[in-house]
Design an enzyme around this catalytic site. Structure first.
Site, PDB file in Angstrom:
ATOM      1  N   ASP A 126      37.875  41.493  47.260  1.00 30.01           N
ATOM      2  CA  ASP A 126      38.650  40.709  47.716  1.00 30.01           C
ATOM      3  C   ASP A 126      38.291  39.180  47.301  1.00 30.01           C
ATOM      4  OD1 ASP A 126      40.783  39.441  49.943  1.00 30.01           O
ATOM      5  OD2 ASP A 126      38.995  38.177  50.422  1.00 30.01           O
ATOM      6  N   ASN A 150      45.370  28.302  43.847  1.00 29.09           N
ATOM      7  CA  ASN A 150      46.718  28.183  43.839  1.00 29.09           C
ATOM      8  C   ASN A 150      47.179  27.155  44.508  1.00 29.09           C
ATOM      9  OD1 ASN A 150      48.161  30.635  42.851  1.00 29.09           O
ATOM     10  ND2 ASN A 150      48.027  31.885  44.849  1.00 29.09           N
ATOM     11  N   HIS A 208      50.964  28.250  41.148  1.00 31.47           N
ATOM     12  CA  HIS A 208      50.890  29.927  41.136  1.00 31.47           C
ATOM     13  C   HIS A 208      50.466  30.377  39.607  1.00 31.47           C
ATOM     14  CE1 HIS A 208      52.317  30.485  45.251  1.00 31.47           C
ATOM     15  NE2 HIS A 208      53.125  29.545  44.866  1.00 31.47           N
ATOM     16  N   ASP A 212      48.039  33.248  38.887  1.00 32.82           N
ATOM     17  CA  ASP A 212      48.590  34.530  38.013  1.00 32.82           C
ATOM     18  C   ASP A 212      47.382  34.600  36.609  1.00 32.82           C
ATOM     19  OD1 ASP A 212      50.645  34.672  39.750  1.00 32.82           O
ATOM     20  OD2 ASP A 212      51.916  33.914  38.290  1.00 32.82           O
ATOM     21  N   ASP A 258      45.329  39.033  46.445  1.00 31.54           N
ATOM     22  CA  ASP A 258      44.050  38.993  45.652  1.00 31.54           C
ATOM     23  C   ASP A 258      43.057  40.124  45.794  1.00 31.54           C
ATOM     24  OD1 ASP A 258      43.568  38.451  48.225  1.00 31.54           O
ATOM     25  OD2 ASP A 258      42.540  36.433  47.706  1.00 31.54           O
ATOM     26  N   ARG A 286      27.816  44.406  39.115  1.00 28.08           N
ATOM     27  CA  ARG A 286      28.368  44.278  37.908  1.00 28.08           C
ATOM     28  C   ARG A 286      29.786  43.576  38.016  1.00 28.08           C
ATOM     29  NH1 ARG A 286      26.205  49.214  36.363  1.00 28.08           N
ATOM     30  NH2 ARG A 286      28.418  50.212  36.361  1.00 28.08           N
TER      31      ARG A 286
END
Length: 373
Positions: free
Chosen positions: A256, A264, A269, A273, A299, A320
């Site tokens: 997450d 945002n 947006h 994106d 997300d 990583r």
């Protein structure tokens, strides 16, 4: 609302008028040629008949034998197609006639002089012969040929319709049936048979391409190109079955993004994106070809490793992924940065279903997020 007719029914309905037209044209042309041929034959036969009957009258006319003349004239009317006979007798200065006197466009009248040739070679006119023949009309020719034309047409119609039905079924009917069955099942039709018509093969190839594209769209996220929840579910089920069979140490990593909402809200947006697409590419660069990266929505991302990572532990893989995600993202000259909270669940140990594994990974991710806060 009337039911739509089947393709072969419409084909026959449209073909039949063309066949009827072909029959009419064939009957008309055949009748015309037959009529012309009969006229030519009748002309020759009537000329021969006139000469032959005229020769039979010369001697009685020369001898002034009225009884014989009358008998010959009467016998002439018994000849085929002879309607009436008229003989001018110069010796008796009379006219002999027999048959029915009539006039009409179908009647054909021929006249020749009657000459007697003496032994000296001199000729003497003894009278004239006029014969009226029944004409050869187009109606007669049509009547004589209509039966044959009907037989030919019926034979042609049966042969054409039978052949057309067989060809239609083989070239169009069967391929369309196979294509329709594939469309009903939402399956590709492969391989496309080589003997199919070019148009049907092209339609089928286009349909196969559309099915592939729809399947891809149904299993992939349109923004990032990663697999979606549907594709993840399929891969998770396969990984679980494999782990049950081989005891492989597979893991589910639920990610997450932190600090994504401010991006945002601040930059719009489009910036969000761009961040999501960059994160998706970075996740793919950190995993193997056998691993699965999917976007659940918003997300949230998932990484599925069906077996243990090749390099290091699952914790090393998670680190990583964090490091890759936290690298600044350039967007229109601005450096955007997000972080990731990651929860890990092990196949079989933390759940034997996809829902249980995702719930376990979500709980671990939430605990990690709370710890960071």
């Amino acid at each position: 609302m009337p039911q739509p007719s089947k393709l072969h029914t419409r084909f026959v309905r449209q073909l039949l008028p063309l066949l009827v037209l072909a029959f009419v044209l064939s009957a008309a042309s055949t009748t015309w040629f037959t009529h012309r041929s009969q006229l030519a034959q009748a002309q020759v036969q009537r000329s021969q008949t006139l000469v032959t009957l005229g020769a039979a009258l010369v001697k009685p006319l020369w001898d002034c034998d009225g009884t014989t003349i009358q008998a010959v004239v009467q016998a002439m009317t018994d000849q085929p197609n002879v309607r009436s006979v008229l003989v001018q007798d110069q010796c008796n200065a009379t006219t002999w006639q027999a048959g029915t006197q009539a006039q009409g466009p179908d009647l054909h009248t021929l006249t020749i002089p009657l000459l007697y040739y003496a032994s000296t070679g001199r000729s003497y006119s003894v009278g004239a012969l006029t014969i009226t023949f029944t004409g050869v009309s187009v109606r007669t020719s049509l009547t004589h040929n209509v039966g044959l034309q009907l037989v030919v047409f019926a034979t042609m119609l049966a042969a054409v319709l039978t052949g057309a039905a067989w060809v239609f079924r083989r070239i169009i009917g069967r391929p369309l049936h196979r294509l329709r069955e594939a469309m009903r099942a939402h399956q590709e039709l492969t391989p496309i048979p080589a003997h199919w018509a070019e148009e049907l093969a092209e339609i089928t190839a286009t349909y196969n391409t559309q099915v592939q594209e729809l399947r891809r769209q149904a299993r992939h996220d349109p923004l990032t190109g990663l697999g979606n929840r549907t594709l993840l579910e399929e891969h998770l089920q396969r990984a679980i079955r494999r782990a049950e069979r081989t005891r492989a140490l597979g893991h589910v990593l639920l990610l997450d993004l932190d600090r994504f909402k401010p991006v945002n809200d601040t930059y719009g947006h489009a910036a969000g994106d761009a961040v999501l697409k960059t994160v998706a590419q970075r996740l793919l660069s950190c995993v193997r070809d056998t691993d699965t990266v999917a976007r659940l929505g918003g997300d949230e991302f998932v990484v599925l490793t069906p077996d243990a990572p090749v390099e290091g532990s699952i914790q090393a893989l998670a680190q990583r992924l964090r490091n890759a995600i936290e690298q600044p993202i350039d967007w229109n000259g601005r450096a955007l940065q997000v972080r990731a909270s990651i929860g890990v669940a092990q196949l079989l140990r933390d759940g034997t279903t996809s829902a249980a594994l995702l719930a376990s990974a979500d709980a671990a991710m939430y605990a990690h997020k709370q710890q960071d806060r």
